[in-house]
Scaffold this active site. Sequence first.
Site, PDB file in Angstrom:
ATOM      1  N   LYS A 198      -4.827  11.020  -8.562  1.00  0.00           N
ATOM      2  CA  LYS A 198      -4.682  11.201  -7.107  1.00  0.00           C
ATOM      3  C   LYS A 198      -4.587  12.721  -6.913  1.00  0.00           C
ATOM      4  CE  LYS A 198      -2.845   9.421  -2.948  1.00  0.00           C
ATOM      5  NZ  LYS A 198      -2.779   8.154  -2.261  1.00  0.00           N
TER       6      LYS A 198
ATOM      7  N   HIS B 133       3.142   6.244  -1.864  1.00  0.00           N
ATOM      8  CA  HIS B 133       3.763   7.417  -1.245  1.00  0.00           C
ATOM      9  C   HIS B 133       5.285   7.355  -1.324  1.00  0.00           C
ATOM     10  CE1 HIS B 133      -0.067   8.741   0.370  1.00  0.00           C
ATOM     11  NE2 HIS B 133      -0.285   7.524   0.788  1.00  0.00           N
TER      12      HIS B 133
ATOM     13  N   HIS C 293       0.823  -1.207   0.000  1.00  0.00           N
ATOM     14  CA  HIS C 293       0.000   0.000   0.000  1.00  0.00           C
ATOM     15  C   HIS C 293       0.861   1.264   0.000  1.00  0.00           C
ATOM     16  CE1 HIS C 293      -3.650   2.329   0.804  1.00  0.00           C
ATOM     17  NE2 HIS C 293      -2.805   3.135   1.432  1.00  0.00           N
TER      18      HIS C 293
END
Length: 285
Positions: A220, A174, A158
């Site tokens: 995003k 990220h 993730h």
Amino acid sequence: RKALNHELSKLFNEMWDMDVNRLTPGKDYTIDLQGKAGAAQQGDSAVQDSAARHLFRNVNEEHLKSIKTFATFISLLDNYETSTGVAEVVTPEEIVENNCFLDAILATEVMKLAHEYLLKKNLAKPNLADFKYQLYDIWFQLYSRKEGDRPDSCGFEHVFVGETRRGKQILGLHNWVQFYLQEKRNQIDYKGYVTRKNKTRPDKDDQVLNIQFSWKGLVKPIGSTFIGVSPEFEFALYTVIFLLAEERVTRETVKIEQYDLQMVVCRHGHHIGTAYPVLLSTSSE
């Protein structure tokens, strides 16, 4: 906003200072910030593109791959099925790769410092092999992202690799190395930087950015990420906050270098659900 956590700020600054594997802006890589991103909603398929070029103008890949923690980290990025709801299959080779990565980061001063700090708090096992097992469980143990029994996700996937949900939403992603590699393959389209109200534009030397991008055809609207830091640095920060945390969602305000950040860590049972920095401001503003 929550008061500054001085204890964690001090620890994270020590980690920042000893992060010898961190790349230097302008020397090891160059970013091209271009324009400020427009308004967007999660999952939009089309938004204004304020950046015709890639975010990363260049990265010294030879240097990157000569660093053991980066090299072992990069080998993990192709191990996942990005769509949630699709069960992950972990091969024996991938288990070896996960272990090589953990061995590499545990040999760094940054992770040793994290381990010492967690020991003082009675949150880590003193024996390194046990601590490694603990890290494996937090980051690599598969779980089901939503109700259902298909183990389709893990903290590492993730946070560092990114996932998509039902073709509508980008989750996670990220990490700057993954961003760079996906951008190089034209999988990611950088749309511009995001600032807070009436704040100046970021600087090409900034090592934390708020950015907007599309990946696999989805937008995003705002993703925040460290730039240039080593994988062990991010791993150490998120692990420390995760193990200190008691709530499902923890937000710690810290100052690292000149960056005021809110570090967000969400748990998924005994595992990391997500973790990322939110850039509040930089002292250069």
